[in-house]
Design a protein around this motif. Structure first.
Motif, PDB file in Angstrom:
ATOM      1  N   LEU A   1     -34.206 -40.680  22.278  1.00 44.28           N
ATOM      2  CA  LEU A   1     -34.079 -39.483  23.107  1.00 44.28           C
ATOM      3  C   LEU A   1     -35.385 -39.166  23.829  1.00 44.28           C
ATOM      4  CD1 LEU A   1     -31.909 -37.258  20.762  1.00 44.28           C
ATOM      5  CD2 LEU A   1     -31.214 -38.271  22.937  1.00 44.28           C
ATOM      6  N   ALA A   2     -36.522 -39.381  23.171  1.00 45.88           N
ATOM      7  CA  ALA A   2     -37.815 -39.163  23.826  1.00 45.88           C
ATOM      8  C   ALA A   2     -37.993 -40.134  24.989  1.00 45.88           C
ATOM      9  CB  ALA A   2     -38.951 -39.312  22.816  1.00 45.88           C
ATOM     10  N   ASP A   3     -37.585 -41.387  24.783  1.00 43.47           N
ATOM     11  CA  ASP A   3     -37.649 -42.378  25.866  1.00 43.47           C
ATOM     12  C   ASP A   3     -36.735 -41.970  27.019  1.00 43.47           C
ATOM     13  OD1 ASP A   3     -39.423 -43.886  24.377  1.00 43.47           O
ATOM     14  OD2 ASP A   3     -37.903 -45.351  23.720  1.00 43.47           O
ATOM     15  N   TRP A   4     -35.522 -41.553  26.687  1.00 47.07           N
ATOM     16  CA  TRP A   4     -34.573 -41.131  27.725  1.00 47.07           C
ATOM     17  C   TRP A   4     -35.154 -39.957  28.491  1.00 47.07           C
ATOM     18  CZ3 TRP A   4     -31.988 -36.946  29.535  1.00 47.07           C
ATOM     19  CH2 TRP A   4     -30.951 -37.191  30.429  1.00 47.07           C
ATOM     20  N   SER A   5     -35.736 -39.025  27.773  1.00 42.57           N
ATOM     21  CA  SER A   5     -36.330 -37.847  28.388  1.00 42.57           C
ATOM     22  C   SER A   5     -37.433 -38.244  29.369  1.00 42.57           C
ATOM     23  CB  SER A   5     -36.894 -36.937  27.291  1.00 42.57           C
ATOM     24  OG  SER A   5     -37.569 -35.856  27.837  1.00 42.57           O
ATOM     25  N   ALA A   6     -38.318 -39.122  28.939  1.00 45.83           N
ATOM     26  CA  ALA A   6     -39.405 -39.573  29.808  1.00 45.83           C
ATOM     27  C   ALA A   6     -38.871 -40.275  31.054  1.00 45.83           C
ATOM     28  CB  ALA A   6     -40.347 -40.494  29.034  1.00 45.83           C
ATOM     29  N   ASP A   7     -37.793 -41.031  30.893  1.00 41.66           N
ATOM     30  CA  ASP A   7     -37.233 -41.806  32.000  1.00 41.66           C
ATOM     31  C   ASP A   7     -36.349 -40.987  32.937  1.00 41.66           C
ATOM     32  OD1 ASP A   7     -38.489 -44.028  30.948  1.00 41.66           O
ATOM     33  OD2 ASP A   7     -36.665 -44.850  30.025  1.00 41.66           O
ATOM     34  N   HIS A   8     -35.728 -39.904  32.439  1.00 35.38           N
ATOM     35  CA  HIS A   8     -34.665 -39.266  33.218  1.00 35.38           C
ATOM     36  C   HIS A   8     -34.799 -37.764  33.471  1.00 35.38           C
ATOM     37  CE1 HIS A   8     -32.424 -43.001  33.140  1.00 35.38           C
ATOM     38  NE2 HIS A   8     -32.627 -43.060  31.838  1.00 35.38           N
ATOM     39  N   LEU A   9     -35.707 -37.078  32.823  1.00 38.04           N
ATOM     40  CA  LEU A   9     -35.765 -35.625  33.033  1.00 38.04           C
ATOM     41  C   LEU A   9     -36.133 -35.244  34.455  1.00 38.04           C
ATOM     42  CD1 LEU A   9     -37.019 -33.806  29.832  1.00 38.04           C
ATOM     43  CD2 LEU A   9     -34.739 -33.900  30.826  1.00 38.04           C
ATOM     44  N   ASP A  10     -36.953 -36.051  35.123  1.00 35.34           N
ATOM     45  CA  ASP A  10     -37.264 -35.769  36.531  1.00 35.34           C
ATOM     46  C   ASP A  10     -35.995 -35.821  37.379  1.00 35.34           C
ATOM     47  OD1 ASP A  10     -39.945 -35.366  36.034  1.00 35.34           O
ATOM     48  OD2 ASP A  10     -40.533 -37.402  36.640  1.00 35.34           O
ATOM     49  N   ALA A  11     -35.133 -36.798  37.131  1.00 37.52           N
ATOM     50  CA  ALA A  11     -33.877 -36.917  37.870  1.00 37.52           C
ATOM     51  C   ALA A  11     -32.958 -35.733  37.569  1.00 37.52           C
ATOM     52  CB  ALA A  11     -33.173 -38.225  37.528  1.00 37.52           C
ATOM     53  N   VAL A  12     -32.955 -35.282  36.335  1.00 37.04           N
ATOM     54  CA  VAL A  12     -32.150 -34.108  35.975  1.00 37.04           C
ATOM     55  C   VAL A  12     -32.659 -32.885  36.732  1.00 37.04           C
ATOM     56  CG1 VAL A  12     -31.553 -32.520  34.090  1.00 37.04           C
ATOM     57  CG2 VAL A  12     -31.450 -34.990  33.714  1.00 37.04           C
ATOM     58  N   GLU A  13     -33.965 -32.709  36.770  1.00 37.74           N
ATOM     59  CA  GLU A  13     -34.537 -31.568  37.489  1.00 37.74           C
ATOM     60  C   GLU A  13     -34.218 -31.641  38.982  1.00 37.74           C
ATOM     61  OE1 GLU A  13     -36.072 -28.030  38.258  1.00 37.74           O
ATOM     62  OE2 GLU A  13     -35.727 -28.842  36.249  1.00 37.74           O
ATOM     63  N   GLN A  14     -34.287 -32.830  39.569  1.00 34.06           N
ATOM     64  CA  GLN A  14     -33.932 -32.997  40.979  1.00 34.06           C
ATOM     65  C   GLN A  14     -32.460 -32.662  41.211  1.00 34.06           C
ATOM     66  OE1 GLN A  14     -35.075 -36.997  41.977  1.00 34.06           O
ATOM     67  NE2 GLN A  14     -37.259 -36.541  41.840  1.00 34.06           N
ATOM     68  N   ALA A  15     -31.592 -33.095  40.320  1.00 37.01           N
ATOM     69  CA  ALA A  15     -30.170 -32.791  40.447  1.00 37.01           C
ATOM     70  C   ALA A  15     -29.936 -31.288  40.350  1.00 37.01           C
ATOM     71  CB  ALA A  15     -29.366 -33.537  39.361  1.00 37.01           C
ATOM     72  N   ARG A  16     -30.625 -30.627  39.453  1.00 32.39           N
ATOM     73  CA  ARG A  16     -30.480 -29.176  39.318  1.00 32.39           C
ATOM     74  C   ARG A  16     -30.920 -28.457  40.595  1.00 32.39           C
ATOM     75  NH1 ARG A  16     -33.007 -28.319  33.239  1.00 32.39           N
ATOM     76  NH2 ARG A  16     -31.151 -28.991  32.101  1.00 32.39           N
ATOM     77  N   GLN A  17     -32.064 -28.893  41.130  1.00 37.27           N
ATOM     78  CA  GLN A  17     -32.547 -28.273  42.349  1.00 37.27           C
ATOM     79  C   GLN A  17     -31.583 -28.484  43.506  1.00 37.27           C
ATOM     80  OE1 GLN A  17     -36.575 -29.607  42.980  1.00 37.27           O
ATOM     81  NE2 GLN A  17     -37.357 -28.484  41.199  1.00 37.27           N
ATOM     82  N   ALA A  18     -31.053 -29.695  43.620  1.00 38.86           N
ATOM     83  CA  ALA A  18     -30.086 -30.000  44.678  1.00 38.86           C
ATOM     84  C   ALA A  18     -28.828 -29.150  44.509  1.00 38.86           C
ATOM     85  CB  ALA A  18     -29.725 -31.494  44.663  1.00 38.86           C
ATOM     86  N   TYR A  19     -28.364 -29.005  43.302  1.00 41.88           N
ATOM     87  CA  TYR A  19     -27.164 -28.209  43.022  1.00 41.88           C
ATOM     88  C   TYR A  19     -27.416 -26.734  43.356  1.00 41.88           C
ATOM     89  CZ  TYR A  19     -23.274 -26.134  40.454  1.00 41.88           C
ATOM     90  OH  TYR A  19     -22.150 -25.438  40.117  1.00 41.88           O
ATOM     91  N   ASP A  20     -28.591 -26.219  42.935  1.00 38.85           N
ATOM     92  CA  ASP A  20     -28.899 -24.807  43.150  1.00 38.85           C
ATOM     93  C   ASP A  20     -29.087 -24.464  44.621  1.00 38.85           C
ATOM     94  OD1 ASP A  20     -28.732 -24.448  40.420  1.00 38.85           O
ATOM     95  OD2 ASP A  20     -30.917 -24.372  40.103  1.00 38.85           O
ATOM     96  N   THR A  21     -29.549 -25.413  45.437  1.00 36.70           N
ATOM     97  CA  THR A  21     -29.742 -25.137  46.859  1.00 36.70           C
ATOM     98  C   THR A  21     -28.467 -25.335  47.672  1.00 36.70           C
ATOM     99  OG1 THR A  21     -30.572 -27.380  47.266  1.00 36.70           O
ATOM    100  CG2 THR A  21     -32.202 -25.671  46.799  1.00 36.70           C
ATOM    101  N   ALA A  22     -27.500 -26.026  47.082  1.00 38.69           N
ATOM    102  CA  ALA A  22     -26.236 -26.269  47.821  1.00 38.69           C
ATOM    103  C   ALA A  22     -25.328 -25.058  47.821  1.00 38.69           C
ATOM    104  CB  ALA A  22     -25.488 -27.451  47.186  1.00 38.69           C
TER     105      ALA A  22
END
Length: 122
Positions: A101-122
């Motif tokens: 989970l720590a590895d997944w977090s390091a690899d993917h949390l930036d993408a999750v944050e980008q998806a959230r920002q894209a969703y919130d601005t849409a």
């Protein structure tokens, strides 16, 4: 992975649901992480390391983790009495899961944050 009938009990439809309930309750992960990383600790040490948890909730979670066999509570009959908590052998078996989970977090949390920002601005 076997597909099951969606009308089933959710625990039967998703065989990891009971594990998720045990391991990923709100404060379980930080408690287990702290005990794994820092070893045996007294209540006040855990409270200092997990700064946003209330004493009541920490007590409740430690009791549940002890009940689930993931934490060992040791009472020392001294004056004053001393209680220490440590991760159990069963709790240590979660180490590889947390590492993944720590590895997944390091690899993917930036993408999750980008998806959230894209969703919130849409």
């Amino acid at each position: 992975m076997q597909v099951t009938d969606t009308a089933q009990d959710p625990e039967l439809a998703c065989p990891i649901a009971p594990v998720v309930d045990i391991v990923f309750s709100r404060w379980t992960t930080p408690i287990l992480w702290s005990l794994h990383a820092h070893g045996r600790q007294r209540f006040v040490e855990l409270e200092r390391r997990i700064t946003k948890i209330t004493p009541k909730v920490l007590t409740q979670r430690l009791r549940q983790l002890e009940r689930d066999g993931l934490v060992v509570r040791t009472y020392h009959p001294e004056v004053p009495p001393r209680v220490e908590y440590e991760i159990s052998e069963l709790g240590r078996t979660l180490g590889p899961l947390f590492a993944h989970l720590a590895d997944w977090s390091a690899d993917h949390l930036d993408a999750v944050e980008q998806a959230r920002q894209a969703y919130d601005t849409a």
